[in-house]
Design a protein around this motif. Sequence first.
Motif, PDB file in Angstrom:
ATOM      1  N   GLU A  86       0.939  -1.329   0.253  1.00 41.17           N
ATOM      2  CA  GLU A  86      -0.100  -0.088  -0.069  1.00 41.17           C
ATOM      3  C   GLU A  86       0.786   1.372   0.129  1.00 41.17           C
ATOM      4  OE1 GLU A  86      -2.623  -0.111   3.302  1.00 41.17           O
ATOM      5  OE2 GLU A  86      -3.811  -1.815   2.323  1.00 41.17           O
ATOM      6  N   ARG A  91      -0.150   5.830  -7.005  1.00 44.36           N
ATOM      7  CA  ARG A  91      -1.133   6.374  -6.354  1.00 44.36           C
ATOM      8  C   ARG A  91      -2.473   5.685  -6.912  1.00 44.36           C
ATOM      9  NH1 ARG A  91      -3.811  10.049  -3.590  1.00 44.36           N
ATOM     10  NH2 ARG A  91      -5.618  11.229  -4.622  1.00 44.36           N
ATOM     11  N   ARG A  92      -2.724   5.305  -7.894  1.00 42.98           N
ATOM     12  CA  ARG A  92      -3.704   4.723  -8.700  1.00 42.98           C
ATOM     13  C   ARG A  92      -3.839   3.197  -8.307  1.00 42.98           C
ATOM     14  NH1 ARG A  92      -7.695   7.770 -11.015  1.00 42.98           N
ATOM     15  NH2 ARG A  92      -8.460   6.191 -12.370  1.00 42.98           N
ATOM     16  N   ARG A  93      -4.665   2.816  -7.818  1.00 40.66           N
ATOM     17  CA  ARG A  93      -4.583   1.219  -7.560  1.00 40.66           C
ATOM     18  C   ARG A  93      -5.794   0.450  -8.299  1.00 40.66           C
ATOM     19  NH1 ARG A  93      -3.503   2.925  -2.133  1.00 40.66           N
ATOM     20  NH2 ARG A  93      -5.478   1.947  -1.466  1.00 40.66           N
ATOM     21  N   GLU A 116     -16.554   6.031  -8.959  1.00 37.47           N
ATOM     22  CA  GLU A 116     -15.067   6.721  -9.711  1.00 37.47           C
ATOM     23  C   GLU A 116     -14.747   8.002  -8.787  1.00 37.47           C
ATOM     24  OE1 GLU A 116     -14.474   4.946 -14.035  1.00 37.47           O
ATOM     25  OE2 GLU A 116     -15.983   6.458 -13.815  1.00 37.47           O
ATOM     26  N   LEU A 119     -13.813   7.207  -5.220  1.00 36.57           N
ATOM     27  CA  LEU A 119     -12.543   6.496  -5.195  1.00 36.57           C
ATOM     28  C   LEU A 119     -11.442   7.053  -6.143  1.00 36.57           C
ATOM     29  CD1 LEU A 119     -13.979   2.814  -4.740  1.00 36.57           C
ATOM     30  CD2 LEU A 119     -12.757   4.318  -2.694  1.00 36.57           C
ATOM     31  N   PRO A 120     -11.181   8.291  -6.206  1.00 36.46           N
ATOM     32  CA  PRO A 120     -10.363   8.993  -7.334  1.00 36.46           C
ATOM     33  C   PRO A 120      -8.899   8.385  -7.566  1.00 36.46           C
ATOM     34  CG  PRO A 120     -10.488  10.524  -5.371  1.00 36.46           C
ATOM     35  CD  PRO A 120     -11.372   9.312  -5.322  1.00 36.46           C
ATOM     36  N   GLU A 121      -8.582   7.554  -6.128  1.00 35.19           N
ATOM     37  CA  GLU A 121      -7.042   6.904  -6.106  1.00 35.19           C
ATOM     38  C   GLU A 121      -7.297   5.484  -6.762  1.00 35.19           C
ATOM     39  OE1 GLU A 121      -9.221   5.706  -2.218  1.00 35.19           O
ATOM     40  OE2 GLU A 121      -9.067   7.439  -3.722  1.00 35.19           O
ATOM     41  N   HIS A 122      -8.303   5.043  -7.284  1.00 30.33           N
ATOM     42  CA  HIS A 122      -8.405   3.648  -7.579  1.00 30.33           C
ATOM     43  C   HIS A 122      -8.865   3.558  -9.011  1.00 30.33           C
ATOM     44  CE1 HIS A 122      -8.679   2.789  -3.363  1.00 30.33           C
ATOM     45  NE2 HIS A 122      -8.376   1.793  -3.644  1.00 30.33           N
ATOM     46  N   GLU A 123      -8.286   2.353  -9.877  1.00 31.14           N
ATOM     47  CA  GLU A 123      -8.822   2.208 -11.160  1.00 31.14           C
ATOM     48  C   GLU A 123      -9.803   1.061 -11.055  1.00 31.14           C
ATOM     49  OE1 GLU A 123      -8.939   3.595 -14.759  1.00 31.14           O
ATOM     50  OE2 GLU A 123      -6.499   4.085 -13.632  1.00 31.14           O
ATOM     51  N   GLY A 280     -10.787   1.844   0.612  1.00 28.61           N
ATOM     52  CA  GLY A 280     -11.449   1.576  -0.615  1.00 28.61           C
ATOM     53  C   GLY A 280     -12.336   0.607  -0.664  1.00 28.61           C
TER      54      GLY A 280
END
Length: 300
Positions: A86, A91-93, A116, A119-123, A280
């Motif tokens: 982690e 940054r984007r996971r 989305e 959760l802007p830090e996730h793909e 997340g």
Amino acid sequence: MARRLPPLLALRAFEAVGRLGSVRAAGEELAVSHTVVSRHVRNLEQRLGARLLRPAGRGLALTPEGQRYLAQVAQALDLIERATAELSAPRRRTLAIWCAPGVASRRVLPRLPELEALLPEHEITLLPTLARPDFARDEADAEIIYLEAAAPRDGVRAELLSSPRVFPVASAAFRARHADVAAPADLLRLPLIHEESTEQWERWLRRAGVADLPPLRGPRLWHAHLAIEAARLGQGVALANAVLAGEDLAAGGLVEMVPSDIRLGGYYFLSEAARWDEPGLATLRRWLRDLFTTPNGNGA
């Protein structure tokens, strides 16, 4: 107070031997010689005052004490590995969600931009499938699935999102052509639309009080949303719930064929128990609760 911990190298060596059942294989995985692995394990056993491994054929097997210790050590190493990942990850996971196809297309996809934004830090990866992921192999971060009941699974936690009423639906024109249908037993003379098998219809009809069921016939479309779409096109009667068919019912594209109040299972959220409170996954879970309790989503 200072922690009284065994050396990490010894713990890693023991975990690898216990998991692989071989000192040589453990050495290859850890990129050290098998003699170094053996020395680490012996030192650990001496420190603990317990025998952790015993000879078994050409390999090694865990003693009862070793089995208990390995389970806890492996869990601790998993937590260390996850915490490290982690911090070191970009940054984007990726947040991989395996989802029942009907829910994916009719409920999640229309509101995916909301998730989305939360959760802007996730793909976000959404996989519509009836297959079940292996969380231990990191095949998915979360699962949304319709089940009769969530059976216990090691290391996996489940939360019921909705237990919607299940009812037979057809197009308004189809219903008008069969105005004499008034009770569940009357449905047996109509074309029934199935998912992967006739089992769901059989369960529903029995719960509705229909005895002595004949062999059921009709097309098998494998996915609930396809069966509902076939009913909307006037091809017969399908079983639906408000999560999947709420908008069609509100718009008049589908109507209920007979009154009923039957529930056959529910939609569940599943993820690894150890990761349950990760930000997340916690955000995803809260969003899904809202998704399943908004109009046309609660199955009332």
